[in-house]
Design an enzyme around this catalytic site. Structure first.
Site, PDB file in Angstrom:
ATOM      1  N   ARG A 266       8.263  -1.361  -7.281  1.00 48.06           N
ATOM      2  CA  ARG A 266       6.827  -1.136  -7.526  1.00 48.06           C
ATOM      3  C   ARG A 266       6.685  -0.299  -8.797  1.00 48.06           C
ATOM      4  NH1 ARG A 266       6.171  -4.182  -3.891  1.00 48.06           N
ATOM      5  NH2 ARG A 266       4.739  -4.105  -2.110  1.00 48.06           N
TER       6      ARG A 266
ATOM      7  N   ASN B  88      -8.738  -0.990  -8.453  1.00 49.37           N
ATOM      8  CA  ASN B  88      -8.438  -1.336  -7.061  1.00 49.37           C
ATOM      9  C   ASN B  88      -8.414  -2.855  -6.944  1.00 49.37           C
ATOM     10  OD1 ASN B  88      -7.921  -0.456  -4.346  1.00 49.37           O
ATOM     11  ND2 ASN B  88      -9.982  -1.115  -3.784  1.00 49.37           N
ATOM     12  N   LYS B  89      -8.112  -3.349  -5.757  1.00 53.63           N
ATOM     13  CA  LYS B  89      -7.991  -4.786  -5.499  1.00 53.63           C
ATOM     14  C   LYS B  89      -9.178  -5.563  -6.071  1.00 53.63           C
ATOM     15  CE  LYS B  89      -5.183  -6.192  -3.807  1.00 53.63           C
ATOM     16  NZ  LYS B  89      -3.980  -6.614  -4.574  1.00 53.63           N
TER      17      LYS B  89
ATOM     18  N   GLY C 256       0.836  -1.196   0.000  1.00 54.93           N
ATOM     19  CA  GLY C 256       0.000   0.000   0.000  1.00 54.93           C
ATOM     20  C   GLY C 256       0.870   1.244   0.000  1.00 54.93           C
TER      21      GLY C 256
ATOM     22  N   GLN D  20      -6.044  -9.433   2.764  1.00 51.25           N
ATOM     23  CA  GLN D  20      -5.771  -8.113   3.352  1.00 51.25           C
ATOM     24  C   GLN D  20      -6.901  -7.677   4.286  1.00 51.25           C
ATOM     25  OE1 GLN D  20      -5.445  -8.815   0.098  1.00 51.25           O
ATOM     26  NE2 GLN D  20      -3.688  -7.778  -0.814  1.00 51.25           N
TER      27      GLN D  20
ATOM     28  N   ASP E  87      -6.123   2.016  -6.397  1.00 50.27           N
ATOM     29  CA  ASP E  87      -4.736   1.935  -6.861  1.00 50.27           C
ATOM     30  C   ASP E  87      -4.481   2.978  -7.935  1.00 50.27           C
ATOM     31  OD1 ASP E  87      -5.076  -0.892  -5.579  1.00 50.27           O
ATOM     32  OD2 ASP E  87      -2.933  -0.525  -5.828  1.00 50.27           O
TER      33      ASP E  87
END
Lengths: 349, 349
Positions: free
Chosen positions: B101, B251-252, B60, B200, B241
């Site tokens: 990353r 996003n996830k 994150g 998560q 994200d």
């Protein structure tokens, strides 16, 4: 030539591997161990069969066959004089087995039928075992016919090149549907969500499909809509735990959310229902079983969070009829709004 | 009186527990061990920090701070004469950290800024450590301001009695939103899906919320729509994200499917985005990372299916702007269709 259902089915769905009698012992296929091991739980009494059902050794359609085989076991004992052939013993056995799955009305009805037959045979002093075996054989024949009818409809709806999403473990109705689609030479892909918390998709559906030679991909329950958005899914099919007379479907938790996202993507949803329950009507007639929230906090015994975390485990969810494109039944592909007419003689047949 | 962000945050989100220097060692809070253990990974070089980021010790917003602390560590070494204060060493460190990353453009930009500052300090022979520390302090101050602004907006959207669904681990923006809502005396419930395959939600979000005293319930990813249908959810909030300039949110995995089912139930969806990416436009500008499918077949190292099973692991999904009720940013609550106007000076400020 008559088709044999077992020749299409994976190991754990073949009737002899669901439950059978061998050397005076009831062997029940242990679905908890699959696919890691192919094991059987050995039972020597109705009480042991009941406990095996209660502890999830078998599930779905399994308890029904395990219960019938349990009664067959008891009938054999009575024939051989190992127990007294008294109605009481069989009634007690029936009652013990019925409470293992209080919501399974089909199993309850079968056990009533079996005890009726046994009581009549006791009166006239005939072999109980052969009467029970005759009932099971006939039942199995009818069931196979129903499954083939449903799988013919299901496989007919799947087109060459389709991706098919399922949820949980839709057992024989779905596995046979895929087996027939493959036999028809269709090139298809199946996506199996893992089905947390109990992982029926990862442990049962995906390995069973792999065993029959299907192209199956395991995904997590969070990926279904994304896979749809990629154009990988053309049909969504599941079993059902209950279909009400007005077309509400209850099935394993996650089924509803996939039905909503399938609808969003224009993907039809076809539940497979061998026996709609015409005694129920509307969402309110379905009670959602809540299971031990501890199961949400573990996976195969491994904790996923703090031990003192609060969790929630509704085991099923409910799909409204407007999200259902058609219900696949032994009486054909029926509109969720049209069950009443097709099943008007339900319970009287 | 100035509010201190760390006083609102749970253990793993406090800045000193994300990454700090202690006794010439970089300590990075190990999010893989949480909530089972509160552990730190000790690093003695930029290479070790890079490996820690790559192996998910932190995730994150964590890698950004870990990278800054890594540069601070190197600056201290140069000041003390333990390494040569050469631009080359810092440029190499920057490049090594950036590739950990590749999609984190904010971290890349910060590292560029830091190396610029360091190179200037090298030329004039000043303390590198104090220059880097000054940058970090200023950055932290700006970040805290942004988070408080977003959390004020987020908590303002949550009403007394609301149930709030989240997905994955929305870190400081969401945890602070809930903390402020609680401070405002609102009685709220939060539902945290476990977020398979990496858990998560179960490992980070739910324990963090519990730690700050929120009423949080852990559910599986398959239960979100059902919980909505029960009337338990009034708001859906996640981190992002990426937000593109025209309001597409990545996003996830699972975020999209909840957005679809939230929309079906009339529940608004508010993503929290500290830094929309105005260089991107449309769904096609977002590349979904596919991770090792083996992770789908395990949970905390325990297999869930046959080892030879095929699996698929898209790590993110994409929500279209029409499913977004408003994006919570440091510049206010913005329509997904209105980012272009609000961020017209993006990159020039």
């Amino acid at each position: 030539m008559e088709r044999k259902i077992d020749s299409y089915l994976p190991f754990i769905l073949k009737s002899i591997n669901i439950a059978r009698i061998e050397n005076n012992t009831i062997l029940i296929g242990d679905r908890r161990a699959y696919p890691f091991k192919k094991e059987f739980v050995a039972c020597h009494s109705i009480e042991e069969v009941a406990v095996a059902i209660e502890t999830m050794v078998t599930q779905g359609g399994g308890p029904m066959r395990a219960a019938m085989v349990g009664m067959l076991f008891l009938a054999g004992k009575a024939d051989r004089g190992e127990i007294k052939p008294s109605a009481d013993i069989f009634i007690k056995a029936k009652e013990r087995l019925q409470i293992t799955r209080p919501t399974n009305t089909t199993m309850a009805r079968i056990l009533e039928d079996l005890v009726d037959i046994i009581c009549k045979e006791i009166e006239i002093g005939k072999s109980l075992e052969s009467a029970v075996q005759g009932y099971i054989d006939n039942f199995q024949k009818e069931y196979e016919k129903s499954y083939f009818t449903m799988a013919e409809i299901g496989s007919g709806l799947i087109e060459d090149g389709d991706g098919v999403l399922t949820m949980c473990f839709a057992e024989t109705s779905f596995i046979l549907t895929i087996a027939l689609a493959l036999e028809q030479g269709k090139n298809i892909k199946v996506y199996s969500p893992e089905t947390r918390p109990y992982l029926q998709g990862a442990r049962l559906t995906a390995p069973c499909l792999m065993e029959i030679g299907a192209d199956v991909t395991l995904i997590t329950d969070s990926m279904c809509a994304h896979v749809m958005s990629q154009g990988k899914i053309q049909k969504y099919m599941t079993a059902v735990d209950i279909v009400t007379s007005d077309g509400w479907v209850a099935n394993k938790i996650g089924t509803f959310q996939n039905a909503v996202t399938a609808n969003y993507h224009g993907i039809p949803y076809f539940p497979l229902a061998i026996d709609p329950d015409m005694t129920r009507k509307g969402r309110e007639s379905i009670i959602i079983e809540e299971r031990d929230p501890e199961e949400v906090k573990m996976i195969r015994g491994v904790p996923t969070t703090r031990p003192d975390m609060k969790a929630y485990y509704p085991a099923f969810d409910i799909v409204p009829p407007h999200l259902i494109s058609g219900i696949i039944t032994p009486k054909g592909l029926i509109s969720a709004y049209g069950l009443g007419n097709v099943y008007k003689n339900w319970g009287k047949e």
